[in-house]
Scaffold this motif. Structure first.
Motif, mmCIF file in Angstrom:
data_model
loop_
_atom_site.group_PDB
_atom_site.id
_atom_site.type_symbol
_atom_site.label_atom_id
_atom_site.label_comp_id
_atom_site.label_asym_id
_atom_site.label_seq_id
_atom_site.Cartn_x
_atom_site.Cartn_y
_atom_site.Cartn_z
ATOM 1 N N ASN A 85 0.772 -1.259 0.118
ATOM 2 C CA ASN A 85 0.076 -0.076 0.046
ATOM 3 C C ASN A 85 0.703 1.266 0.102
ATOM 4 O OD1 ASN A 85 -2.778 -0.979 0.011
ATOM 5 N ND2 ASN A 85 -2.172 -1.997 1.787
ATOM 6 N N GLU A 87 2.746 3.302 1.623
ATOM 7 C CA GLU A 87 3.187 3.644 2.833
ATOM 8 C C GLU A 87 4.225 4.905 2.494
ATOM 9 O OE1 GLU A 87 1.601 2.645 5.033
ATOM 10 O OE2 GLU A 87 0.832 0.814 4.086
ATOM 11 N N LEU A 88 3.619 5.604 1.630
ATOM 12 C CA LEU A 88 4.504 7.071 1.788
ATOM 13 C C LEU A 88 3.694 7.890 3.058
ATOM 14 C CD1 LEU A 88 3.767 8.246 -1.868
ATOM 15 C CD2 LEU A 88 5.899 7.436 -0.846
ATOM 16 N N PHE A 89 4.669 8.876 3.565
ATOM 17 C CA PHE A 89 4.212 9.471 4.600
ATOM 18 C C PHE A 89 3.279 10.583 4.199
ATOM 19 C CE2 PHE A 89 8.553 8.033 6.074
ATOM 20 C CZ PHE A 89 7.950 7.045 6.834
ATOM 21 N N PRO A 90 1.638 10.311 4.767
ATOM 22 C CA PRO A 90 0.909 11.388 4.122
ATOM 23 C C PRO A 90 0.900 12.672 4.493
ATOM 24 C CG PRO A 90 -0.097 9.712 5.814
ATOM 25 C CD PRO A 90 1.222 9.515 5.570
ATOM 26 N N HIS A 91 1.714 13.174 5.581
ATOM 27 C CA HIS A 91 1.828 14.443 6.230
ATOM 28 C C HIS A 91 2.983 14.991 5.303
ATOM 29 C CE1 HIS A 91 4.423 11.944 8.594
ATOM 30 N NE2 HIS A 91 5.117 13.020 8.766
ATOM 31 N N PHE A 133 1.365 16.500 -2.212
ATOM 32 C CA PHE A 133 1.030 15.441 -1.113
ATOM 33 C C PHE A 133 0.510 13.995 -1.588
ATOM 34 C CE2 PHE A 133 1.157 19.354 1.138
ATOM 35 C CZ PHE A 133 2.101 19.092 2.128
ATOM 36 N N GLY A 135 -1.688 12.109 -1.076
ATOM 37 C CA GLY A 135 -3.049 12.316 -1.218
ATOM 38 C C GLY A 135 -3.738 12.784 -2.501
ATOM 39 N N GLN A 136 -2.635 13.409 -3.188
ATOM 40 C CA GLN A 136 -3.042 14.123 -4.543
ATOM 41 C C GLN A 136 -2.599 13.306 -5.754
ATOM 42 O OE1 GLN A 136 -1.189 17.967 -3.093
ATOM 43 N NE2 GLN A 136 -2.967 18.890 -3.363
ATOM 44 N N GLN B 130 2.861 1.792 7.898
ATOM 45 C CA GLN B 130 3.336 3.036 8.254
ATOM 46 C C GLN B 130 4.737 2.806 9.271
ATOM 47 O OE1 GLN B 130 3.018 6.401 7.400
ATOM 48 N NE2 GLN B 130 2.179 5.466 5.444
ATOM 49 N N GLN B 152 1.417 12.416 12.097
ATOM 50 C CA GLN B 152 -0.027 12.166 11.611
ATOM 51 C C GLN B 152 -0.967 11.779 12.765
ATOM 52 O OE1 GLN B 152 0.008 8.685 8.723
ATOM 53 N NE2 GLN B 152 2.418 8.684 8.843
ATOM 54 N N ILE B 228 -3.506 18.550 5.800
ATOM 55 C CA ILE B 228 -2.922 18.304 4.612
ATOM 56 C C ILE B 228 -4.025 18.079 3.303
ATOM 57 C CG2 ILE B 228 -1.714 16.310 3.577
ATOM 58 C CD1 ILE B 228 -0.873 15.855 6.389
ATOM 59 N N PRO B 229 -3.607 18.424 1.871
ATOM 60 C CA PRO B 229 -4.401 18.507 1.204
ATOM 61 C C PRO B 229 -5.086 17.050 0.833
ATOM 62 C CG PRO B 229 -2.536 19.501 0.325
ATOM 63 C CD PRO B 229 -2.221 19.105 1.725
ATOM 64 N N ASN B 230 -6.158 16.704 0.543
ATOM 65 C CA ASN B 230 -6.571 15.603 0.058
ATOM 66 C C ASN B 230 -6.387 14.300 1.053
ATOM 67 O OD1 ASN B 230 -8.173 15.181 -1.912
ATOM 68 N ND2 ASN B 230 -6.716 14.980 -3.642
ATOM 69 N N GLN B 231 -6.079 14.616 2.321
ATOM 70 C CA GLN B 231 -5.633 13.391 2.917
ATOM 71 C C GLN B 231 -6.332 13.180 4.078
ATOM 72 O OE1 GLN B 231 -3.098 11.265 2.587
ATOM 73 N NE2 GLN B 231 -4.265 10.155 3.894
ATOM 74 N N GLN B 236 -5.531 1.372 6.703
ATOM 75 C CA GLN B 236 -5.836 0.665 5.260
ATOM 76 C C GLN B 236 -5.841 -0.828 5.684
ATOM 77 O OE1 GLN B 236 -2.181 2.072 3.328
ATOM 78 N NE2 GLN B 236 -3.464 3.129 1.791
#
Lengths: 245, 236, 221
Positions: A85, A87-91, A133, A135-136, B130, B152, B228-231, B236
């Motif tokens: 999945n 597992e990039l860091f979303p922040h 990011f 998420g984009q 993660q 996070q 954070i955009p889109n997050q 999961q």
């Protein structure tokens, strides 16, 4: 370069790895396959000690993993890993994802880290996305960023844990292309995958696992070309998976 | 029921230039001061203890669990009395500390148990993968928490932290028990002196309301700032 | 450093502590029962589509939840005599306050409990010919209550801890018992230490019980 000697692991009473012995030389590209729950993901995660083992010995680039003296972070920094999945860091944005460990673990300067990061980002064809990011991005783009993140650490080997199984079908190709290109450039790697045509194309060697055991460790030609020489379990697996493709 | 409001007493002197109004303002400042430092203590200790409880080290986990159970299962008022009557007996230097320090510590430690729960569940809501991703890059445990997990987790728990901060403002009222001149103490004393309880309680209640509302605004501002955009941080 | 617990005899316990403990327990139980009933009604009002029911309920919950508990205790203590013209004593005032205060909290719990039950359940009730109140009573609320049981019990432990706040109006609860003992024997260190231990044992065992129920509820699901 990587050596497994009689490695076993249990979760409680359940044995996930059963006496696994094999080795990987520099430049090898090994595909690991097997039914789900066969222990292949666990096996790969023991290479960088994300999963501990109870019996046996693992040596990575001359370093014993179960030696308490081993500096695990330093060792892991040299083993690249790509997850199912992403597992990039979303922040963190893309370039921050690429530079974090270069700066904090390898001690590179920020400029140096960015230079490396951009170089690999370009190689996976995502230079234009550097400030976005996770998420984009689409799943395929995220996975390519994750590959670039691992490559920026100058790994001696790359581990792929079902790199395309969480992707929509139309995105599988872009990720596989990147991996095939890497293999052609001589990167040592170990790939778990269910994509059999990809496996054929990618590697010379296949390891087949079942119920925690390494059942087959042979050339791709034998595995795909001579099913009659294989064990019953491997034959059954192959016929099932080829029928589904 | 018949009641005639009379607000003029607010301007009555209580000695020198001080009036009930100036007393009220000072009391509000005390409430905010206690709340601010109480939250600071609660946040720092709660974060540390909460993180301990998510590690693989069984001593840290046990320490965190004991901490949380102790400060959660004794009423705040009793904890304030512990700081006032009991702890100075064992640690005499506490006797020299101003009473407000005792209240800040009592409220801070009481709330730290709840904050630790928030941090723990925030961190545990992140997927194990993660954690693996951070480790696979070679981050050590401290770096893993600081750069990958906490940024996070904190975004996930901001809403619950906000309600803890608002709870602290309300809970600071318990400081009246050791006669700190915050809003509730003011309400009780001024009510006794002037017999204008309704007016006083109204004003004090409104000030509590404004304080809590302000906390809410600040938190929304922070939440917006670090968005954070889109997050969405979903497991999961 | 020297502590002396010898003053804390059985006699003292039965004379001072038990009385307070009984009041704290009674206050908790009465508030639990009345607060849950009133809270459930408020929750139903809040979920109603009629604004005339919806808004007052919302206003009530927001108002109560934005005030410190101690302020609500003080409010009720001065408002009751003003409304009915005579004082009712701090214990009775406490009962009213705690029901008024906790109803708001229980209503929030019951509201999310009701919302946790699938919408189709209500329609299924209507489909077999039940009225709104019958569907609520026999179908929705039992499920909502069961889903929320751990939260309700946890809130009740908090409620038990909060009974100590009647200190503000001088009612005789468990903490007051220890305060009197502390003053009579001039041994605040020992008295408050024991108080803390007693509260801890009670609340810790209760919350351990809640954890067990939680496990049972999860299994039942």
């Amino acid at each position: 370069m990587i050596e497994f000697k009689n490695v076993s692991k249990w979760y409680g009473n359940f044995q996930v790895l059963n006496n696994c012995t094999f080795s990987i030389q520099k430049g090898d590209v090994v595909v690991i396959c097997g039914p789900s729950g066969s222990g292949k993901s666990t096996l790969v995660k023991t290479i960088n000690a994300l999963e501990s083992i109870q019996q046996g010995e693992i040596i990575v680039d001359g370093i014993k993993l179960n030696d308490p003296q081993t500096n695990l972070p330093q060792l892991r920094a040299r083993v690249g890993m790509v997850f199912q999945n992403f597992e990039l860091f979303p922040h963190l944005n893309v370039i921050e994802n690429l530079t974090l460990a270069q700066i904090k673990v390898l001690g590179r300067s920020k400029d140096q880290a960015i230079t490396y990061g951009l170089k690999y980002l370009e190689r996976v064809g995502l230079l234009s996305q550097k400030d976005k990011f996770p998420g984009q991005l689409s799943g395929g783009q995220q996975q390519r960023v994750a590959i670039a993140r691992a490559l920026s650490m100058d790994p001696i080997i790359m581990l792929f844990d079902e790199p395309t199984s969480a992707l929509d079908p139309e995105m599988v190709g872009e990720v596989l292309d990147v991996i095939v290109k890497l293999a052609k450039e001589g990167m040592t790697m170990c790939v778990i995958t269910h994509e059999m045509s990809f496996a054929k194309n990618l590697s010379k060697r296949v390891i087949f696992m079942d119920e925690g055991k390494i059942v087959e460790d042979c050339s791709k030609d034998k595995f795909f070309g001579n099913p009659d020489l294989l064990s019953a379990r491997a034959k059954e697996f192959l016929s099932k998976i080829l029928r589904n493709n | 029921m018949h009641y005639t409001f009379n607000w003029s007493f607010f301007f009555k002197s209580i000695g020198g230039k001080e009036t009930y109004l100036t007393w009220l303002v000072t009391a509000w400042e005390w409430t905010l001061t206690i709340s601010f430092f109480g939250f600071l203590v609660a946040f720092i200790l709660g974060a540390i203890v909460g993180i301990f409880r998510t590690t693989n080290n069984k001593y840290l986990v046990t320490f965190g669990n004991i901490w949380t159970e102790i400060f959660r299962n004794i009423p705040l008022l009793v904890q304030i009395f512990l700081w006032y009557h009991v702890i100075p007996h064992f640690i005499p230097i506490i006797n020299k500390a101003p009473r407000i320090v005792l209240v800040v510590m009592a409220i801070g430690l009481f709330t730290s148990s709840r904050v630790s729960e928030n941090f723990k569940s925030g961190i545990q809501s992140l997927s194990i993968a993660q954690k693996h991703a951070g480790l696979a890059l070679g981050l050590n445990t401290l770096q893993l928490y600081w750069y990958a997990l906490l940024p996070q987790a904190i975004r996930i728990i901001i809403p619950t932290l906000t309600s803890e901060a608002m709870n602290i403002i309300k809970n600071s009222s318990v400081a009246f028990a050791i006669s700190i001149a915050e809003l509730t103490m003011f309400a009780m004393q001024a009510q006794e002196e002037t017999a204008r309880g309704i007016e006083i309680y109204l004003v004090v209640s409104v000030l509590y309301f404004i304080s809590a509302f302000a906390v809410n605004l600040i938190s929304q501002f922070i939440e917006h700032k670090i968005k954070i955009p889109n997050q969405t941080f979903v497991k999961q | 450093m020297n502590l002396d617990f010898s003053f804390f005899t059985l006699n003292i316990i039965s004379n001072f502590i038990i009385k307070g403990l009984l009041f704290s327990i009674k206050l908790t139980l009465v508030t639990l029962v009345c607060g849950l009933i009133i809270g459930t009604m408020i929750a139903m009002m809040r979920l109603s589509k009629f604004k005339i029911l919806n808004y007052p309920a919302l206003g009530y919950v927001v108002l109560i939840r934005s005030l410190p508990f101690v302020m609500v205790i003080l409010w009720v203590f001065i408002l009751i005599p003003l409304v009915i013209g005579k004082s009712i004593g701090s214990e009775n005032s406490a009962y009213i306050t705690y029901i008024v205060f906790e109803s708001a909290f229980y209503s929030e719990i019951m509201r999310s409990g009701i919302q946790s039950v699938k919408k189709e359940q209500m329609q299924a009730g209507y489909a077999v010919g039940l009225t709104y109140f019958q569907s609520m009573r026999y179908i929705i609320l039992p499920q909502a209550f069961r889903n929320m049981l751990p939260v309700i019990l946890t809130q009740t432990i908090v409620l038990f801890q909060d009974t100590s706040l009647v200190y503000a109006i001088g009612a005789y609860d468990l903490l007051k018992g220890f305060e009197i003992v502390s003053k009579n024997f001039n041994r605040p260190v020992e008295a408050y230490l024991i108080a803390a231990v007693v509260y801890f044992i009670i609340c810790f065992s209760l919350s351990y019980g809640v954890k067990l129920t939680q496990r049972k509820v999860q299994i039942a699901k």
